[in-house]
Write an enzyme that holds these catalytic residues in place. Structure first.
Site, PDB file in Angstrom:
ATOM      1  CB  SER A 155      37.374  34.010  26.216  1.00  0.00           C
ATOM      2  OG  SER A 155      37.395  34.809  27.375  1.00  0.00           O
ATOM      3  NE  ARG A 187      39.649  35.999  21.926  1.00  0.00           N
ATOM      4  CZ  ARG A 187      39.331  36.616  23.069  1.00  0.00           C
ATOM      5  NH1 ARG A 187      38.204  36.299  23.697  1.00  0.00           N
ATOM      6  NH2 ARG A 187      40.129  37.540  23.580  1.00  0.00           N
ATOM      7  NE  ARG A 215      34.709  47.063  31.261  1.00  0.00           N
ATOM      8  CZ  ARG A 215      34.762  45.759  30.980  1.00  0.00           C
ATOM      9  NH1 ARG A 215      33.638  45.068  30.834  1.00  0.00           N
ATOM     10  NH2 ARG A 215      35.919  45.155  30.846  1.00  0.00           N
ATOM     11  CB  SER A 230      41.429  46.087  27.748  1.00  0.00           C
ATOM     12  OG  SER A 230      40.706  44.953  27.311  1.00  0.00           O
ATOM     13  CD  GLU A 288      39.975  35.660  32.581  1.00  0.00           C
ATOM     14  OE1 GLU A 288      39.254  34.716  32.255  1.00  0.00           O
ATOM     15  OE2 GLU A 288      40.551  36.399  31.758  1.00  0.00           O
ATOM     16  CG  HIS A 315      38.763  43.898  34.300  1.00  0.00           C
ATOM     17  ND1 HIS A 315      39.149  42.602  34.547  1.00  0.00           N
ATOM     18  CD2 HIS A 315      39.634  44.363  33.362  1.00  0.00           C
ATOM     19  CE1 HIS A 315      40.205  42.297  33.825  1.00  0.00           C
ATOM     20  NE2 HIS A 315      40.523  43.358  33.093  1.00  0.00           N
TER      21      HIS A 315
END
Length: 421
Positions: free
Chosen positions: A29, A33, A124, A167, A311, A338
């Protein structure tokens, strides 16, 4: 070259307490980013200790296809921004962050940008981002993978209302690129409670580190001021969600596992493991090396709302299936969208191994049962593989199908896991 793994893979069984100190790869993550912000910044920067995994390499590849220079040859990845002045084809693989974060970035360039990925990714959700981009002035063809957008050198930006209840990545995606839009961006969430809120908080904190003005004082609204994104070097924390199976190993074996360099303050959702494992009966403490979890070999069930940390559900559910008292995991209906429908998959696979599981619209109930061996299917989902190996550490004869799907966030996970036994 590493030899191919047997498939399904025989999960190692812990025959006694596991005692280990481990160093985990960096956070996916944070890495992805950081890469996006580096590619949009006003100068070169370095992402130090970047996670080398399929997802992060796909992100580097996507930004490179748009025109940035991302040097992934070492442990520290140098990123040089450049004008996104070309047609491009983006492979999102199975990476939700690439599928959702890159289109708002690509819209700032010039050219026709096409997106596609692994077959499963076509199921998704992505329509929320595509509709949001249309609302702020971007021309998009299609409503799901594969899709194309026509980049014209700038994005007007402004107010956009989204339903991000499936999400939090929909919000983060718009915020990451929003400072470069002519009017910035004003994102308003209208729908059920936003899942995985720590991931949005992570995005906001990183934007502020880059000198971007973000007003998040009003619930369900984030206003990003237009302006430059300052070049900043990042040091990536270990991936705390990837720590879940390793800390769980201490719990099921009655052993002790230390994860090095666990931050005392973090926006990562995986930090919730500290409280969850303590509730299940483990001793959890910070040490000079990092975070240490010590198990008793017996697990208590929990009643937990995992809405913000969905998660973690697969590994937590695996632990609950091994617990001596009932558990109820709530607030996680969104994880049906997911990598797979994780609630249905967990109910199916744990039940097949003898667990007593009831699937609800937004969660799972698990009651004590005697588990047995069998094949645990992963549905091309790395978190499902994590759940499978945790059960296998406590139950003889568990075989995990397609364990290599873990390369999404942890290359060579299976050999590393086996080395601990």
């Amino acid at each position: 070259m590493t030899a191919p793994l047997e498939d399904p893979w025989p999960a190692p069984r812990a025959r006694g307490p596991i005692d280990s100190v481990i160093t985990l790869p960096g956070s996916k993550s944070l890495t992805n980013r950081a890469l996006v912000l580096a590619a949009l910044a006003d100068g070169p920067s370095v992402v130090r200790r970047a996670l080398r995994s399929r997802d992060s390499l796909l992100m580097a590849g996507a930004l490179t296809a748009l025109g940035a220079v991302v040097d992934t040859s070492g442990d520290d990845w140098a990123v040089t921004p450049a004008a996104f002045d070309r047609d491009a084809s983006i492979d999102v693989g199975l990476a939700g962050t690439v599928m959702r974060f890159v289109p708002p970035v690509a819209a700032l360039g010039t050219g026709l940008v096409s997106f596609d990925g692994d077959p499963h990714m076509r199921q998704r959700p992505i329509g929320v981002i595509l509709d949001a981009l249309r609302a702020v002035g971007v021309t998009v063809e299609g409503d799901a993978l594969p899709f194309r957008l026509h980049a014209r050198g700038s994005v007007p930006g402004g107010v956009v209302t989204v339903d991000a209840s499936s999400s939090s990545q929909f919000v983060s995606a718009l915020l990451l690129a929003g400072a470069r839009y002519d009017a910035g961006i004003d994102v308003r969430h209208d729908g059920k409670p936003l899942p995985s809120l720590p991931h949005v908080e992570m995005t906001v904190e990183m934007l502020r580190e880059h000198g971007v003005g973000v007003d998040d004082a009003e619930p369900n609204r984030w206003v990003v001021a237009p302006g430059p994104i300052k070049a900043v070097d990042h040091v990536i924390e270990p991936d705390l969600s990837n720590a879940a199976p390793f800390l769980a190993l201490a719990a099921v074996s009655g052993g002790r596992v230390t994860v090095r360099d666990w931050p005392t303050r973090t926006t990562q959702a995986g930090d919730a493991l500290r409280g969850l494992l303590a509730q299940m009966g483990c001793d959890v403490s910070f040490t000079t090396d990092g975070l240490t979890v010590t198990g008793t070999g017996e697990l208590s069930g929990i009643d937990a709302d995992l809405h913000d940390v969905g998660e973690l559900t697969p590994v937590v559910a695996a632990l609950c299936a091994l617990a001596t008292s009932p558990s109820h995991l709530r607030g996680i209906g969104h994880i049906r969208g997911h990598e797979t429908d994780r609630l249905a998959a967990l109910a199916s696979e744990l039940t097949a191994l003898g667990a007593d599981v009831t699937e609800h619209a937004d969660g799972l109930s698990l009651r004590p049962a005697t588990l047995h061996g069998g094949t645990f299917h992963t549905y091309a989902d790395h978190r499902m593989a994590h759940a499978g190996v945790v059960v296998g550490a406590a139950v003889d004869g568990v075989r995990v199908e397609n364990v290599t799907t873990t390369s999404k966030t942890f290359i060579d996970f299976a050999p590393f896991w086996a080395s601990l036994f």
